[in-house]
Scaffold this motif. Sequence first.
Motif: not given
Length: 468
Positions: A311-324, A326-327
């Motif tokens: 689970e992402p820690t507080a305050g960080l935005c994570l995205e999965v793009r084309d299998g990779e 990104h933060i």
Amino acid sequence: MSSSAQTGPQQGAWVDRVLLSGGEDDPCLRFGRPCDRGTLRAQVAERQRQLADAGLAAGGTVALCLPPSPGYVATLLAAWRLGGQVSLLDHRLAEAEVRRALDRLAPQVLVQGTKAPGGAALRGYADVEPVATALRRGRPAETGHALIQLSSGSTGPSKVIGRTAADLEAELGRYALLPRFPRRGERIVLLASMVHVLGLVGGLLHALHAGVELVLPERLTAAGILDAVSWDQRPTTVIGVPFYAELLSGVAQPPGLPHFARMIVAGELVRPGVPAAFAARYGVPLGTMYGMTELGVIATDLTGELHPAVEPTAGLCLEVRDGELHILMPASPYLGATDPARWSDGWLHTRDAARAQDGGRVVILGRNDSQVSIGGLKVDLTEVEHTLGSLPGVAESVIVFEDGVITAYAALADATSAEAVRRRLGQELASYKQPRHLRVLPALPRTATGKLLRDPAGLRKAAEAAGG
């Protein structure tokens, strides 16, 4: 603090406020013998005078190449307290690697130990006296970063990572919000390197900030680790890499440890079955963390119930793009020119393969590039291949990662022996970067287009046919 801000007195204030505050008698470190905050503050003041005598001042630069030790902790905090920019070099690096790093970073002061620690392979800490030496060609800090690290040891400006005091304090804030991470009155038994991000921030700095006693075992063996856990009856968390979780899981009859709270590992993927085996052996969870030198802790599963998801820690935005993965990261963490394949448009490109799950969780699948993890330490295969290929008598070479180890395939000149190559490579690379196997062929196989073959199965078949 922006990356363009100047290093200076504000860093000293941060150290006093965030890392060195607390009662004189509060326990904080244990390297064999316990050390309270009053003693640590006195040690930091003494190291601060020594660094100042060597020429370090606010806005100056210093490189630390020290094994885990009381001297390492006191020197690091003293350098920050002076307002210095600190570059951390792993004490296990070969002399040639240290020279290359110093040429690249140009610190004004270098701090090394007076002697190598005895039994370095299994010692949890060393007893060394830090010695500060002024370097003639050193340069003052050009940015406001408090910490400089070389991620994985590969070459290229995008691999020099800088973090400000504000960055480190923000990461400590993320640790403070993790409900199952060690709190005041508890203990951490640290197995991870304090030069790298997990051991440095998640271990040392968090312990100082949160009022947790940090303990380093005398020996990095299963018995030595369990002995360190048993030293005190306060709730204890072990932090390390998956190798140590597997090591402890192999103990047939571990002692009763009612105050053992959990183990947390990071640095590489945990093999399937290890969390369940560890929990069955000790009755506590094996938690996992995912992080990067660029940001520190990013996502966690401290309960061991979500594996393999985190689970992402507080305050960080994570995205999965084309299998990779990104933060979101507004400013580049890299000093010098930034490779857009690593950071662009406010996003850090992790080069880690990932899969998104409902609720914002992610599953980390492994590296997308040439970086691998050996015992929790990052190794760039490109760097190893470049170093091997540059040795006298090596005509061509390929480095692959197979069956969990680094394997080298090389074609050598007639007068060059494999033993000579191994010996020379040992002088150029740290032991954990060196190939486990060196297989010599008359010529390396190539593809139809003339490129060196990099498929492990094809290389292995060619080596077997050649008797290498």
